[in-house]
Design a protein around this motif. Sequence first.
Motif, PDB file in Angstrom:
ATOM      1  N   UNK A   1       9.277   7.077   2.867  1.00 56.29           N
ATOM      2  CA  UNK A   1      10.370   6.713   3.156  1.00 56.29           C
ATOM      3  C   UNK A   1       9.779   6.713   5.430  1.00 56.29           C
ATOM      4  N   UNK A   2       8.713   7.908   5.786  1.00 51.58           N
ATOM      5  CA  UNK A   2       8.007   8.129   6.668  1.00 51.58           C
ATOM      6  C   UNK A   2       7.357   6.735   7.229  1.00 51.58           C
ATOM      7  N   UNK A   3       6.256   6.885   6.016  1.00 51.50           N
ATOM      8  CA  UNK A   3       5.368   5.757   6.609  1.00 51.50           C
ATOM      9  C   UNK A   3       5.797   4.494   6.333  1.00 51.50           C
ATOM     10  N   UNK A   4       7.365   3.995   6.015  1.00 52.95           N
ATOM     11  CA  UNK A   4       7.763   2.774   5.793  1.00 52.95           C
ATOM     12  C   UNK A   4       8.227   2.846   7.594  1.00 52.95           C
TER      13      UNK A   4
ATOM     14  N   UNK B   1       0.867  -1.274   0.033  1.00 56.24           N
ATOM     15  CA  UNK B   1      -0.359  -0.303  -0.060  1.00 56.24           C
ATOM     16  C   UNK B   1       0.888   1.002   0.212  1.00 56.24           C
ATOM     17  N   UNK B   2       1.949   1.071   0.811  1.00 55.01           N
ATOM     18  CA  UNK B   2       2.941   2.305   0.654  1.00 55.01           C
ATOM     19  C   UNK B   2       3.496   2.287  -1.229  1.00 55.01           C
ATOM     20  N   UNK B   3       3.796   1.451  -1.002  1.00 50.44           N
ATOM     21  CA  UNK B   3       4.826   1.308  -2.699  1.00 50.44           C
ATOM     22  C   UNK B   3       3.725   2.234  -3.497  1.00 50.44           C
ATOM     23  N   UNK B   4       2.481   1.442  -3.210  1.00 52.16           N
ATOM     24  CA  UNK B   4       1.880   1.862  -4.655  1.00 52.16           C
ATOM     25  C   UNK B   4       0.609   3.512  -4.240  1.00 52.16           C
TER      26      UNK B   4
END
Length: 624
Positions: free
Chosen positions: A371-374, A359-362
């Motif tokens: 980056x912050x989300x990961x 979901x983050x990557x897409x």
Amino acid sequence: MPATNIAPARQRGAGATADALSVLNSVFGLPGFRGAQEEIVRHVTDGGNCLVLMPTGGGKSLCYQLPSLLREGCGIVVSPLIALMRDQVAGLLESGVKAAVLNSTLSFEEATAVEQRLLAGDLDLLYVAPERLLTPRCLSLLGRAKIALFAIDEAHCVSQWGHDFRPEYIGLSVIAERFPNVPRIALTATADDLTRQEITDRLALAGAPRFVASFDRPNIRYEIVDKQNAQTQLKAFIQQRHSGDAGVVYCLSRAKVEETAIALAKAGIVALPYHAGLDAGRRARHQDRFLNEDGIVIVATIAFGMGIDKPDVRFVAHLDLPKSIEAYYQETGRAGRDGKPSTAWMAYGLSDIVQQRRMIDESTGAEAFKRVSIGKLDALVGLAETANCRRSRLLGYFGESPQAATCGNCDNCLSPPLVRDGKVIAQKLLSCAYRTGQRFGAMHLIDVLIGRLTERVKQFGHERLSVFGIGSELNEKQWRAAMRQLVAMGHLRADSEAFGALKLTDTARGVLKGETEILLREQTSGRDRPSRTKSRRGDLAPAPGNSGQATDANLLGVLRAWRSEVARTRGVPAYVVLHDATIEGIAASRPRTPEALRDIPGIGDKKLERYGRELIELVNGTAS
């Protein structure tokens, strides 16, 4: 019985001095402030701006409600959800406070009537949706009214780094520009340093004090179990631990919400779905049942719950991993607002990490946002995988140092997991991922490690590899747990573009060379089944007004039935009439005079006037 009189608070301009404590007692029936409430109230009443971080159930609302009563004019509360406005306004009206809303549920005629009351000085508090406040009509209206303060609730919504960013909140910077001399108080239950700074910048709160209360919710037991059959595990958790209790179950997708609600209903649990795909009428009916009836379980996407004031939610369950610790904390914080023992339960597996990374990557966000989300996801995975106290880990994320290394009220403290040297296991797993080309997910790697000669293993010739069968000492469940932990440690990563293929990271080299220490957590036999929720902490206070007295069960039943009937007649949730803690205080102390009833926390002047005679008659008419 005297009517509520908050006139002194409205006459500050005439020289009268209002006492915050007396208004707290007369209007809300509370004997005193908690934590930093008094300091915040006095700061804002004196015209100061501030940022308040206080956990759900910690008393944030009083921090702006009281100053609105103590200052001249009307307090304007910016709130993101209709449900929040409705509940808070209903509660304020019950306490004799002149409160209203301006949102999309009102007709033009109703909205006009509210606007006229504001201009006439006939409102103490007005709740406004952010998109309504930003309209030229509303800004013009506020410019002509006497405003006591602006309260921006759920202030984390203003930050792109927050867990629930809402674009309409961005425009709230106009408040400081248009009304520079009106105090502003921003409030939230969750905000890391990045989010706090953006709230400060966007709402022009530079230099304003930050009041940060403890994030600890000692009445909540945190439990995270290995996901096997999530629905079966959830049903067992509710039936064995929370039968007949109100609860919220969070799922990531609408389809899973529906499936889970049906499965719970078939198991005899009163469960209702709630998600954006349902028509508005059905959503409203389900929410009303949850608020007004006992023992309803809502199965929902994260669209449900923000601002819900229901105090007696006994558990919050997650069948999918949230996006961040902030989201997890906010959602679990909807349990136990009344301070009574409650549970935050989550079933978690490797697939959750893969799904969230995908979901983050897409997403269409910028690289910095990704980056912050990961980083936020990694922190939550670390919380899920820790072998140490979960509460300490949770508080540490928010920059708070716990008083003790163990809390005595999380699964890791109550049933400590075994930890063993996992260096050889990690080396076998990393070698298998490497030698199979780093193109396969968990199931295929487990087949190779255990030595299963599946069609897929034969298709790629992996039975001829040196790693085939080298992991037969562990079963499938144990290998899955090892994979999750290596992902959490950062030695493996799930490639969302390759359908969850597990790939080695740069740090894997140190593990393969034996240079990196690896400790793996093992699951204890009773780990998924702690005893019935009951805190082992000795510092949980008894319910307000109870003072440790034994509750009269017969009278309590009578009071609950009376409250339900009053709530039905008045069209408000039962807890708006009287909180559980208040009726339990009555059942414990059995007050027989208005003065004795007035001493029960939660009984202010207006509620004494409205319900006092009936309550005393119920006490006197019920045998102890």
